[in-house]
Design a protein around this motif. Structure first.
Motif, PDB file in Angstrom:
ATOM      1  N   ARG A 253      45.304  -4.378  40.776  1.00 31.87           N
ATOM      2  CA  ARG A 253      44.391  -5.311  41.431  1.00 31.87           C
ATOM      3  C   ARG A 253      44.332  -5.039  42.939  1.00 31.87           C
ATOM      4  O   ARG A 253      45.352  -4.957  43.619  1.00 31.87           O
ATOM      5  N   LYS A 254      43.113  -4.901  43.456  1.00 34.79           N
ATOM      6  CA  LYS A 254      42.937  -4.625  44.889  1.00 34.79           C
ATOM      7  C   LYS A 254      42.667  -5.891  45.695  1.00 34.79           C
ATOM      8  O   LYS A 254      42.925  -5.933  46.900  1.00 34.79           O
ATOM      9  N   ASP A 255      42.129  -6.915  45.009  1.00 37.87           N
ATOM     10  CA  ASP A 255      41.766  -8.146  45.704  1.00 37.87           C
ATOM     11  C   ASP A 255      42.971  -9.081  45.815  1.00 37.87           C
ATOM     12  O   ASP A 255      43.025 -10.147  45.224  1.00 37.87           O
ATOM     13  N   ARG A 256      43.964  -8.664  46.589  1.00 35.58           N
ATOM     14  CA  ARG A 256      45.185  -9.436  46.753  1.00 35.58           C
ATOM     15  C   ARG A 256      45.562  -9.492  48.227  1.00 35.58           C
ATOM     16  O   ARG A 256      45.143  -8.648  49.029  1.00 35.58           O
ATOM     17  N   GLU A 257      46.341 -10.505  48.552  1.00 39.02           N
ATOM     18  CA  GLU A 257      46.774 -10.674  49.923  1.00 39.02           C
ATOM     19  C   GLU A 257      48.298 -10.707  49.982  1.00 39.02           C
ATOM     20  O   GLU A 257      48.967 -10.770  48.952  1.00 39.02           O
ATOM     21  N   GLY A 258      48.864 -10.667  51.210  1.00 39.85           N
ATOM     22  CA  GLY A 258      50.306 -10.691  51.396  1.00 39.85           C
ATOM     23  C   GLY A 258      50.822  -9.413  52.009  1.00 39.85           C
ATOM     24  O   GLY A 258      50.076  -8.435  52.173  1.00 39.85           O
ATOM     25  N   THR A 259      52.097  -9.409  52.310  1.00 39.67           N
ATOM     26  CA  THR A 259      52.703  -8.240  52.964  1.00 39.67           C
ATOM     27  C   THR A 259      52.781  -7.034  52.041  1.00 39.67           C
ATOM     28  O   THR A 259      52.824  -5.898  52.512  1.00 39.67           O
ATOM     29  N   GLY A 260      52.829  -7.255  50.747  1.00 43.04           N
ATOM     30  CA  GLY A 260      52.888  -6.160  49.778  1.00 43.04           C
ATOM     31  C   GLY A 260      54.286  -5.644  49.514  1.00 43.04           C
ATOM     32  O   GLY A 260      54.465  -4.727  48.714  1.00 43.04           O
ATOM     33  N   SER A 261      55.302  -6.236  50.152  1.00 39.38           N
ATOM     34  CA  SER A 261      56.674  -5.755  49.949  1.00 39.38           C
ATOM     35  C   SER A 261      57.163  -6.021  48.530  1.00 39.38           C
ATOM     36  O   SER A 261      57.988  -5.279  47.993  1.00 39.38           O
ATOM     37  N   ILE A 262      56.671  -7.081  47.928  1.00 34.68           N
ATOM     38  CA  ILE A 262      56.966  -7.394  46.528  1.00 34.68           C
ATOM     39  C   ILE A 262      55.656  -7.836  45.902  1.00 34.68           C
ATOM     40  O   ILE A 262      54.986  -8.725  46.418  1.00 34.68           O
ATOM     41  N   GLN A 263      55.297  -7.218  44.773  1.00 32.58           N
ATOM     42  CA  GLN A 263      54.018  -7.536  44.156  1.00 32.58           C
ATOM     43  C   GLN A 263      54.150  -7.810  42.669  1.00 32.58           C
ATOM     44  O   GLN A 263      55.059  -7.306  41.993  1.00 32.58           O
ATOM     45  N   LEU A 264      53.226  -8.601  42.182  1.00 29.81           N
ATOM     46  CA  LEU A 264      53.136  -8.889  40.750  1.00 29.81           C
ATOM     47  C   LEU A 264      52.625  -7.653  40.011  1.00 29.81           C
ATOM     48  O   LEU A 264      51.690  -6.994  40.465  1.00 29.81           O
ATOM     49  N   GLN A 265      53.235  -7.377  38.855  1.00 29.06           N
ATOM     50  CA  GLN A 265      52.823  -6.229  38.052  1.00 29.06           C
ATOM     51  C   GLN A 265      52.086  -6.637  36.781  1.00 29.06           C
ATOM     52  O   GLN A 265      51.121  -5.997  36.377  1.00 29.06           O
ATOM     53  N   SER A 266      52.547  -7.719  36.160  1.00 28.45           N
ATOM     54  CA  SER A 266      51.887  -8.191  34.940  1.00 28.45           C
ATOM     55  C   SER A 266      52.364  -9.595  34.611  1.00 28.45           C
ATOM     56  O   SER A 266      53.399 -10.052  35.098  1.00 28.45           O
ATOM     57  N   MET A 267      51.583 -10.279  33.750  1.00 26.34           N
ATOM     58  CA  MET A 267      51.944 -11.596  33.237  1.00 26.34           C
ATOM     59  C   MET A 267      51.622 -11.622  31.756  1.00 26.34           C
ATOM     60  O   MET A 267      50.543 -11.189  31.338  1.00 26.34           O
ATOM     61  N   THR A 268      52.565 -12.138  30.960  1.00 29.72           N
ATOM     62  CA  THR A 268      52.398 -12.140  29.508  1.00 29.72           C
ATOM     63  C   THR A 268      52.978 -13.411  28.914  1.00 29.72           C
ATOM     64  O   THR A 268      54.090 -13.816  29.259  1.00 29.72           O
ATOM     65  N   PHE A 269      52.234 -14.030  27.996  1.00 23.06           N
ATOM     66  CA  PHE A 269      52.745 -15.168  27.254  1.00 23.06           C
ATOM     67  C   PHE A 269      53.459 -14.660  25.996  1.00 23.06           C
ATOM     68  O   PHE A 269      52.916 -13.835  25.258  1.00 23.06           O
ATOM     69  N   THR A 270      54.674 -15.158  25.766  1.00 21.41           N
ATOM     70  CA  THR A 270      55.449 -14.747  24.596  1.00 21.41           C
ATOM     71  C   THR A 270      56.005 -15.966  23.879  1.00 21.41           C
ATOM     72  O   THR A 270      56.023 -17.083  24.419  1.00 21.41           O
ATOM     73  N   ASP A 271      56.504 -15.733  22.650  1.00 19.17           N
ATOM     74  CA  ASP A 271      57.177 -16.808  21.935  1.00 19.17           C
ATOM     75  C   ASP A 271      58.653 -16.821  22.322  1.00 19.17           C
ATOM     76  O   ASP A 271      59.084 -16.086  23.219  1.00 19.17           O
ATOM     77  N   GLU A 272      59.440 -17.622  21.624  1.00 17.71           N
ATOM     78  CA  GLU A 272      60.852 -17.782  21.963  1.00 17.71           C
ATOM     79  C   GLU A 272      61.652 -16.491  21.786  1.00 17.71           C
ATOM     80  O   GLU A 272      62.698 -16.317  22.407  1.00 17.71           O
TER      81      GLU A 272
END
Length: 400
Positions: A253-272
């Protein structure tokens, strides 16, 4: 006489999609040219033997309910045909056949008539229907005062005590509480094994399909993909969920803000158990996995997920700092997990804006990081669903 209860040959249902409406002559001509169509069900062939229980599974919008509506003659096929050897009854939607102003008692006769029962048949099974439903204390109350769970219990009880040879059941049992669902499964097992009735059972509950069904079919995109034993098809279905997981890759994703030192890579919903989910339901346990990566191991990391409606409005937030959970000994990359014992969101579509901060300094900020939809579920386990067209959250509560 055929050994098949149902014979399906090339069955299909086509729907037309029209362009935007307009009142002008040129607009109407243009709209006619824009008409398109899609096949909700296409070229399905299957023979179901008498006395068998068939599980019909697949993702949402696959064509499962369309198949049952065709077999129930609620709608007519666009192609192909089917033959049913025996009287057929269906339980497809909550409250179908119920008149809101009539009592539960009167609606038993109304619903039974719609399902094909004679008055004599209904009277002979009346006491058993009422007892099985568990709503005997409310049987003379107008059903407009019934909860969704009460309507399902009464409707299933009528259908389950029917003398029809073939019973079609859609995903209505998801509304009932766990004990009543078990009771329904046992009843269907009884009428199949001891009374020789044939059942088509649409469900997203793989355990119920395995417990009840002899065989199963997997439908996707309106077509029969695979058929086999219930165990084979439920296993196939579970594997397919991994490909349909509610997950998003955020690394590019290019449309992001912040220093960039730590970034989100992915998000996933899972079961238990960590298996990716393709569907979310109110009241069910869910885990949201958040993967991150950075140039160094973070300290004082806070994940803030702001959740709102699809079109407008902030509803709530998930945050490790807000929950009093501080991360220690994190690596330069890893996975953080937010566990919810019961998903609190009501039916609807939601948007998540995600932000990472390190010692209150924003390192990453991604708008609309993930969009998810929640299906109807029994959050309180009471059988009473709070029907609303607006999104929102359930609040844990106890009344005395």
């Amino acid at each position: 006489m055929s050994s098949h209860a149902i014979e399906i040959h090339g069955l299909g249902k086509q729907y037309r999609i029209k362009g935007n409406s307009t009142s002008s002559l040129l607009g109407k001509i243009a709209r006619r040219n824009q008409e398109d169509s899609f096949w909700a069900l296409k070229d399905l062939n299957y023979n179901l033997e008498q006395g068998k229980v068939l599980g019909v599974i697949g993702p949402n919008g696959a064509g499962k309910s369309t198949l049952l509506k065709l077999l129930s003659r609620i709608t007519f096929p666009s192609a192909g045909k089917f033959t049913a050897h025996g009287r057929m009854s269906s339980l497809l939607e909550v409250g179908t056949g119920f008149h809101p102003e009539l009592s539960g008692y009167d609606n038993i006769f109304l619903n039974g008539s719609i399902l094909g029962m004679s008055k004599t048949e209904i009277k002979s099974a009346l006491d058993e229907i009422i007892e099985f439903s568990g709503v005997e204390n409310f049987i003379h109350m107008p059903v407009k005062h019934y909860s969704s769970g009460m309507k399902v219990r009464l409707a299933f009880s009528v259908a389950a005590h029917l003398t029809a040879e073939i019973l079609l059941i859609d995903e209505v049992l998801a509304v009932g509480d766990a004990s009543f669902q078990r009771k329904c499964i046992e009843r269907m097992e009884d009428v199949s094994r001891h009374q020789g009735r044939t059942i088509l059972f649409v469900s997203h509950n793989m355990r119920a399909v395995n417990d009840l069904c002899n065989e199963a079919i997997y439908i996707d995109g309106g077509q029969l993909v695979k058929s086999g034993t219930a165990e084979e098809i439920t296993s196939f279905y579970n594997k397919s969920l991994e490909q349909r997981a509610i997950s998003i890759d955020l690394a590019d994703r290019k449309d992001r803000e912040g220093t960039g030192s730590i970034q989100l890579q992915s998000m996933t919903f899972t079961d238990e158990n960590g298996n990716p989910l393709s569907e979310l339901r109110s009241g069910e346990p869910v885990t949201l996995e958040v993967k991150y990566a950075g140039s160094k191991a973070p300290t004082g990391l806070n994940v803030r997920l702001s959740i709102g409606r699809e079109n407008d409005g902030f509803i709530g937030a998930l945050s490790n700092s807000l929950a009093g959970n501080q991360f220690e000994n994190l690596g330069t990359e890893g996975t953080l997990r937010c566990k919810l014992d019961k998903l609190p969101f009501m039916t609807g579509k939601y948007v998540v804006n995600a932000r990472l901060t390190e010692h209150n300094i924003v390192t990453d900020d991604v708008k609309r990081a993930i969009v998810f939809e929640v299906k109807e579920g029994d959050y309180f386990g009471s059988g009473d669903l709070f029907s609303t067209e607006r999104t929102g959250v359930y609040i844990n509560q106890h009344w005395e």
